[in-house]
Scaffold this motif. Structure first.
Motif, mmCIF file in Angstrom:
data_model
loop_
_atom_site.group_PDB
_atom_site.id
_atom_site.type_symbol
_atom_site.label_atom_id
_atom_site.label_comp_id
_atom_site.label_asym_id
_atom_site.label_seq_id
_atom_site.Cartn_x
_atom_site.Cartn_y
_atom_site.Cartn_z
ATOM 1 N N UNK A 1 0.824 -1.209 0.000
ATOM 2 C CA UNK A 1 0.000 0.000 0.000
ATOM 3 C C UNK A 1 0.857 1.258 0.000
ATOM 4 N N UNK A 2 1.912 1.268 0.823
ATOM 5 C CA UNK A 2 2.745 2.462 0.929
ATOM 6 C C UNK A 2 3.526 2.715 -0.346
ATOM 7 N N UNK A 3 4.068 1.664 -0.944
ATOM 8 C CA UNK A 3 4.857 1.839 -2.160
ATOM 9 C C UNK A 3 3.982 2.263 -3.342
ATOM 10 N N UNK A 4 2.784 1.708 -3.441
ATOM 11 C CA UNK A 4 1.889 2.107 -4.535
ATOM 12 C C UNK A 4 1.420 3.544 -4.354
ATOM 13 N N UNK A 5 1.201 3.962 -3.096
ATOM 14 C CA UNK A 5 0.861 5.363 -2.843
ATOM 15 C C UNK A 5 2.039 6.256 -3.219
ATOM 16 N N UNK A 6 3.241 5.837 -2.874
ATOM 17 C CA UNK A 6 4.446 6.584 -3.233
ATOM 18 C C UNK A 6 4.515 6.802 -4.739
ATOM 19 N N UNK A 7 4.270 5.743 -5.501
ATOM 20 C CA UNK A 7 4.329 5.845 -6.970
ATOM 21 C C UNK A 7 3.267 6.802 -7.486
ATOM 22 N N UNK A 8 2.048 6.703 -6.942
ATOM 23 C CA UNK A 8 0.950 7.569 -7.368
ATOM 24 C C UNK A 8 1.262 9.038 -7.111
ATOM 25 N N UNK A 9 1.702 9.356 -5.892
ATOM 26 C CA UNK A 9 1.991 10.748 -5.533
ATOM 27 C C UNK A 9 3.170 11.276 -6.343
ATOM 28 N N UNK A 10 4.220 10.456 -6.456
ATOM 29 C CA UNK A 10 5.395 10.879 -7.223
ATOM 30 C C UNK A 10 5.004 11.220 -8.656
ATOM 31 N N UNK A 11 4.173 10.393 -9.248
ATOM 32 C CA UNK A 11 3.795 10.610 -10.644
ATOM 33 C C UNK A 11 2.997 11.897 -10.817
ATOM 34 N N UNK A 12 2.172 12.224 -9.823
ATOM 35 C CA UNK A 12 1.389 13.455 -9.908
ATOM 36 C C UNK A 12 2.275 14.704 -9.812
ATOM 37 N N UNK B 1 10.285 17.934 -4.795
ATOM 38 C CA UNK B 1 8.920 17.869 -4.281
ATOM 39 C C UNK B 1 8.301 16.483 -4.423
ATOM 40 N N UNK B 2 8.501 15.839 -5.580
ATOM 41 C CA UNK B 2 7.909 14.520 -5.791
ATOM 42 C C UNK B 2 8.462 13.475 -4.833
ATOM 43 N N UNK B 3 9.801 13.316 -4.709
ATOM 44 C CA UNK B 3 10.304 12.303 -3.782
ATOM 45 C C UNK B 3 10.021 12.633 -2.321
ATOM 46 N N UNK B 4 10.012 13.898 -1.960
ATOM 47 C CA UNK B 4 9.757 14.260 -0.562
ATOM 48 C C UNK B 4 8.311 13.981 -0.178
ATOM 49 N N UNK B 5 7.368 14.474 -0.993
ATOM 50 C CA UNK B 5 5.949 14.281 -0.689
ATOM 51 C C UNK B 5 5.571 12.807 -0.728
ATOM 52 N N UNK C 1 7.540 10.208 -0.368
ATOM 53 C CA UNK C 1 8.210 9.489 0.712
ATOM 54 C C UNK C 1 7.531 9.697 2.048
ATOM 55 N N UNK C 2 7.126 10.928 2.343
ATOM 56 C CA UNK C 2 6.476 11.214 3.620
ATOM 57 C C UNK C 2 5.105 10.544 3.689
ATOM 58 N N UNK C 3 4.299 10.695 2.640
ATOM 59 C CA UNK C 3 2.969 10.082 2.652
ATOM 60 C C UNK C 3 3.064 8.555 2.677
ATOM 61 N N UNK C 4 4.018 8.003 1.938
ATOM 62 C CA UNK C 4 4.216 6.564 1.973
ATOM 63 C C UNK C 4 4.630 6.085 3.343
ATOM 64 N N UNK C 5 5.472 6.849 4.025
ATOM 65 C CA UNK C 5 5.923 6.497 5.367
ATOM 66 C C UNK C 5 4.768 6.524 6.362
ATOM 67 N N UNK C 6 3.918 7.530 6.252
ATOM 68 C CA UNK C 6 2.739 7.605 7.144
ATOM 69 C C UNK C 6 1.857 6.374 6.962
ATOM 70 N N UNK C 7 1.552 6.051 5.708
ATOM 71 C CA UNK C 7 0.673 4.907 5.448
ATOM 72 C C UNK C 7 1.331 3.597 5.870
ATOM 73 N N UNK C 8 2.621 3.453 5.599
ATOM 74 C CA UNK C 8 3.335 2.233 5.971
ATOM 75 C C UNK C 8 3.298 2.009 7.476
ATOM 76 N N UNK C 9 3.634 3.051 8.240
ATOM 77 C CA UNK C 9 3.678 2.929 9.696
ATOM 78 C C UNK C 9 2.295 2.632 10.262
ATOM 79 N N UNK C 10 1.300 3.385 9.803
ATOM 80 C CA UNK C 10 -0.061 3.190 10.295
ATOM 81 C C UNK C 10 -0.560 1.783 9.984
ATOM 82 N N UNK C 11 -0.338 1.330 8.764
ATOM 83 C CA UNK C 11 -0.835 0.012 8.352
ATOM 84 C C UNK C 11 -0.126 -1.110 9.102
ATOM 85 N N UNK C 12 1.208 -1.078 9.121
ATOM 86 C CA UNK C 12 1.933 -2.189 9.744
ATOM 87 C C UNK C 12 1.608 -2.320 11.216
ATOM 88 N N UNK C 13 1.705 -1.248 11.975
ATOM 89 C CA UNK C 13 1.563 -1.377 13.429
ATOM 90 C C UNK C 13 0.135 -1.670 13.851
#
Length: 230
Positions: A118-129, A137-141, A143-155
């Motif tokens: 989920x986090x990696x696919x979100x990363x790809x989607x946001x980066x592409x936009x 801007x693309x890698x930062x945004x 990466x941060x959104x992917x990290x939020x989703x990854x942490x929330x989902x896993x834990x």
């Protein structure tokens, strides 16, 4: 460069990161910062896993979202399989002091694989936009959104009682203790683990702009030269 050859380096990089992160997550970070005991919050996996986002962003920037998704699907398979296989192997080798029961292993594997995908696919989607905006801007945004989703989902999937249908709960993680082991507010231990993990991953997402920029600046001129020569 042929399509098959393009896969080689991203696949090798993603394989190393996913496998190494699923080994290093078994080992707490030893040390203290004042009254803060790092072993109560962090494993070395928090320092390794975020580089998967850098691999995905570089792959996306160079070869596009379709190629990036293919490498992510490979990473997803590796995340699930290695989450099941590595803990028993490390226990039998005497490298970790505890053995995780089969039900917990399956739940953690599902949490790890789901969070990764989920986090990696979100990363790809946001980066592409954002790929046509300023280079950072693309890698930062993403990466941060992917990290939020990854942490929330896993834990939440791995530890929250709501997901007990996926496997047994971990009693220790559900015990209430001072947040971060030192604040007056009490919370389940897994919440402190999640916040500590997120803090490290967020820092790496920011500082990861440096290797991202270096790789892009190194590869793009070479690729453009090859295209002209062809």
């Amino acid at each position: 460069m042929t399509s098959s050859r393009r896969y080689v380096l991203p696949v090798i990089a993603m394989t190393i990161i996913v496998l190494f992160s699923n080994v290093s997550v078994q080992f707490p970070v030893q040390g203290e910062i004042g009254p803060l005991k790092l072993a109560d919050l962090l494993t070395w996996g928090a320092f390794v896993y975020p580089f998967a986002f850098i691999v995905t962003d570089v792959n996306n920037r160079l070869y596009g979202p379709s190629m990036a998704r293919r490498v992510v699907y490979l990473g997803f398979c590796l995340a699930v399989v290695s989450s099941v296989l590595f803990p028993p192997i490390l226990y039998r080798l005497g490298l970790v002091p505890f053995e995780t029961e089969a039900g917990r292993l399956l739940r953690i594997a599902l949490a790890s694989g789901t969070a990764f995908l989920m986090a990696q696919l979100l990363d790809i989607l946001v980066f592409n936009r954002l790929r046509l905006m300023s280079w950072w801007k693309a890698p930062l945004a993403s990466g941060i959104l992917g990290t939020v989703l990854d942490t929330l989902t896993f834990f939440t999937v791995a530890f929250a009682p709501l997901f007990v249908f996926l496997g047994p709960n971990d009693a220790f993680s559900l015990e209430h203790a001072p947040l971060f082991g030192l604040l007056p507010v009490e919370a389940p231990r897994w919440l402190s683990w999640a916040l500590g993990d997120f803090g490290v991953k967020l820092m790496i997402a920011i500082f990861g702009l440096v290797p991202y920029r270096v790789v892009i600046n190194s590869v793009l001129p070479y690729r453009d030269t090859q295209a002209v020569s062809a």
